[in-house]
Design an enzyme around this catalytic site. Sequence first.
Site, mmCIF file in Angstrom:
data_model
loop_
_atom_site.group_PDB
_atom_site.id
_atom_site.type_symbol
_atom_site.label_atom_id
_atom_site.label_comp_id
_atom_site.label_asym_id
_atom_site.label_seq_id
_atom_site.Cartn_x
_atom_site.Cartn_y
_atom_site.Cartn_z
ATOM 1 C CB SER A 51 -0.932 -0.042 1.217
ATOM 2 O OG SER A 51 -1.750 1.100 1.271
ATOM 3 C CE1 TYR A 97 0.630 4.483 -6.931
ATOM 4 C CE2 TYR A 97 0.786 5.846 -4.963
ATOM 5 C CZ TYR A 97 1.188 4.747 -5.700
ATOM 6 O OH TYR A 97 2.142 3.898 -5.182
ATOM 7 C CE LYS A 132 -0.203 1.669 -4.207
ATOM 8 N NZ LYS A 132 0.198 0.277 -4.486
#
EC number: 1.1.1.270
Length: 346
Positions: free
Chosen positions: A178, A201, A205
């Site tokens: 992550s 992005y 995560k």
Amino acid sequence: MSSSKVAVVTGTNSNLGLNIVYRLIERSEPEDNLTIVVTSRTLPRVRECIDLIKAFVNTINRTGSVDYDYLLVDFTNMISILDAHYSLSKRYDHINYFFVNAAQGVYSGIDWLGAVKEVFSSPLEAVTNPTYKIQRVGVKSKDGMGLVFQANVFGPYYLIQKLLPLLQAGQGTVVWVSSIMSAPKYLSLQDIQLLESDVSYEGSKRLVDLLHSATYKEMKKLGIRQYLTHPGIFTSLSFFQYLNVFTYYGMLFLFYLARWIGSPWHNIQGYKAANAPVYVATMANPHFEKEQMKYGSATFRDGLEYIKTDEVDTTGCEDVYKYISNLKLQWDEKLKDQIKPTRIPL
């Protein structure tokens, strides 16, 4: 007694991916025979990775062999993912390690004015949780999904689900990578594919955090350990295109400054960043290390590395899991006739 172990590392050609391989080789039992499955979208990058890994292996002492295989896979292409499943299933009867190191973004540059303001107003925050990276909005893959969602979350998840028999046979460990920037604020549950997000992005995560939280118990019932990690902050090759020599070294200076004034997350080197992913795969005690935690690569001021854990806010994990599970069923139906009989060994 020696054993034969198979490790699949997605995104092997990245700084972090290569260092995950290096550390995995170092931390494996020296008598074990290892097969490293290098993944990339292109054959030249595969060859480059294997050459680098071979050079590293030549610098260490181990009695067991290190063999190399490769997998050409594009996580923004579902047919490519399905083909990867068939390829691995034909070649191996078990997988011991699967590292999900997918880290694709749709960056278009840097807001330099915003960057300067952040650096002068709050230098530590500017190099820990920056807001000046510009990301495109609404980018879709050829499959019609949010590109970053598919590349970093759904694509790897789909492949793992297809590989469950191999992971069970190898009593495998799945390691999701992550990010330190995966706070709840980066994700709207009304936009799970991240098509309306300008922080896709980071949102991907956050989805990784939630998907892990929703699935690790079921994986454990299958005899598969699953851990959530993050690499802290390090020099990523993917963002170099937006930096010149002055801004690159300026960034490095701020990274070291941040570490010196107490940030545990500025690992800087990819090797230190790979600490947590390999730690949970090779050294974590399943009776002690809790799978609901997030394991981060951290360093002290002097660069000495350690593992730092954090709790995960699991709000929304069941909603995310339901959405992704339904999407998997849809793609199972779409792909059921994609692999032709000619792919099956005679």
